[in-house]
Design a protein around this motif. Structure first.
Motif, mmCIF file in Angstrom:
data_model
loop_
_atom_site.group_PDB
_atom_site.id
_atom_site.type_symbol
_atom_site.label_atom_id
_atom_site.label_comp_id
_atom_site.label_asym_id
_atom_site.label_seq_id
_atom_site.Cartn_x
_atom_site.Cartn_y
_atom_site.Cartn_z
ATOM 1 N N LYS A 166 0.835 -1.210 0.000
ATOM 2 C CA LYS A 166 0.000 0.000 0.000
ATOM 3 C C LYS A 166 0.866 1.255 0.000
ATOM 4 O O LYS A 166 0.611 2.201 -0.736
ATOM 5 N N LYS A 167 1.891 1.247 0.846
ATOM 6 C CA LYS A 167 2.784 2.413 0.929
ATOM 7 C C LYS A 167 3.555 2.608 -0.370
ATOM 8 O O LYS A 167 3.691 3.726 -0.863
ATOM 9 N N LEU A 168 4.059 1.519 -0.933
ATOM 10 C CA LEU A 168 4.787 1.614 -2.202
ATOM 11 C C LEU A 168 3.862 2.130 -3.304
ATOM 12 O O LEU A 168 4.255 2.976 -4.108
ATOM 13 N N SER A 169 2.631 1.653 -3.323
ATOM 14 C CA SER A 169 1.660 2.118 -4.310
ATOM 15 C C SER A 169 1.434 3.626 -4.184
ATOM 16 O O SER A 169 1.375 4.338 -5.189
ATOM 17 N N TYR A 170 1.312 4.109 -2.942
ATOM 18 C CA TYR A 170 1.157 5.554 -2.739
ATOM 19 C C TYR A 170 2.350 6.300 -3.337
ATOM 20 O O TYR A 170 2.173 7.246 -4.094
ATOM 21 N N TRP A 171 3.553 5.872 -2.991
ATOM 22 C CA TRP A 171 4.749 6.580 -3.455
ATOM 23 C C TRP A 171 4.869 6.559 -4.970
ATOM 24 O O TRP A 171 5.224 7.569 -5.587
ATOM 25 N N VAL A 172 4.562 5.430 -5.585
ATOM 26 C CA VAL A 172 4.684 5.339 -7.046
ATOM 27 C C VAL A 172 3.609 6.174 -7.740
ATOM 28 O O VAL A 172 3.904 6.950 -8.646
ATOM 29 N N HIS A 173 2.355 6.041 -7.303
ATOM 30 C CA HIS A 173 1.252 6.678 -8.028
ATOM 31 C C HIS A 173 1.020 8.132 -7.638
ATOM 32 O O HIS A 173 0.719 8.961 -8.514
ATOM 33 N N ASN A 174 1.151 8.475 -6.375
ATOM 34 C CA ASN A 174 0.873 9.851 -5.944
ATOM 35 C C ASN A 174 2.119 10.733 -6.023
ATOM 36 O O ASN A 174 2.082 11.798 -6.621
ATOM 37 N N TYR A 175 3.187 10.292 -5.408
ATOM 38 C CA TYR A 175 4.410 11.108 -5.376
ATOM 39 C C TYR A 175 5.166 11.010 -6.703
ATOM 40 O O TYR A 175 5.620 12.015 -7.235
ATOM 41 N N GLY A 176 5.273 9.813 -7.235
ATOM 42 C CA GLY A 176 6.053 9.607 -8.456
ATOM 43 C C GLY A 176 5.262 9.743 -9.741
ATOM 44 O O GLY A 176 5.817 9.592 -10.818
ATOM 45 N N SER A 177 3.973 10.014 -9.633
ATOM 46 C CA SER A 177 3.096 10.151 -10.813
ATOM 47 C C SER A 177 3.252 8.968 -11.775
ATOM 48 O O SER A 177 3.301 9.132 -12.995
ATOM 49 N N GLY A 178 3.370 7.768 -11.221
ATOM 50 C CA GLY A 178 3.493 6.561 -12.031
ATOM 51 C C GLY A 178 4.922 6.124 -12.306
ATOM 52 O O GLY A 178 5.144 5.055 -12.845
ATOM 53 N N SER A 179 5.896 6.936 -11.923
ATOM 54 C CA SER A 179 7.303 6.588 -12.135
ATOM 55 C C SER A 179 7.783 5.675 -11.013
ATOM 56 O O SER A 179 7.780 6.071 -9.841
#
Length: 94
Positions: A13-26
């Motif tokens: 869940k945390k990794l998903s947040y970082w990738v999708h919200n903070y990293g904009s999919g990166s």
């Protein structure tokens, strides 16, 4: 956390947040943020976290190659007409 299932679920869940919200999919920016926090988008900062992201991405690519090879191997073996007694995974028959 002591329960592996809970740890994996919460970590995902945390990794998903970082990738999708903070990293904009990166994945690279997301993994960097997951490891080092919000400094990953700033130039000249978070060198270790960026190196971490690169290592994880490289490992994931290598793992993907091995999995594909294994699946290709299993499909090949499945299509061959090998007597059960000669297969490596054969269990002794009674």
């Amino acid at each position: 956390m002591k329960d592996p299932k809970t740890s994996i679920r919460e970590g995902a869940k945390k990794l998903s947040y970082w990738v999708h919200n903070y990293g904009s999919g990166s994945y690279k920016i997301g993994l960097c943020g997951y490891n080092g926090g919000y400094v990953c988008k700033r130039k000249g900062t978070a060198k270790r976290s960026k190196m971490y992201a690169d290592r994880i991405i490289k490992y994931a690519e290598e793992l993907s190659i091995h999995i594909r090879k294994r699946l290709d191997y299993e499909a090949l073996i499945k299509n061959l007409d090998i007597p059960r007694s000669l297969r490596r995974d054969a269990s002794p028959t009674k």
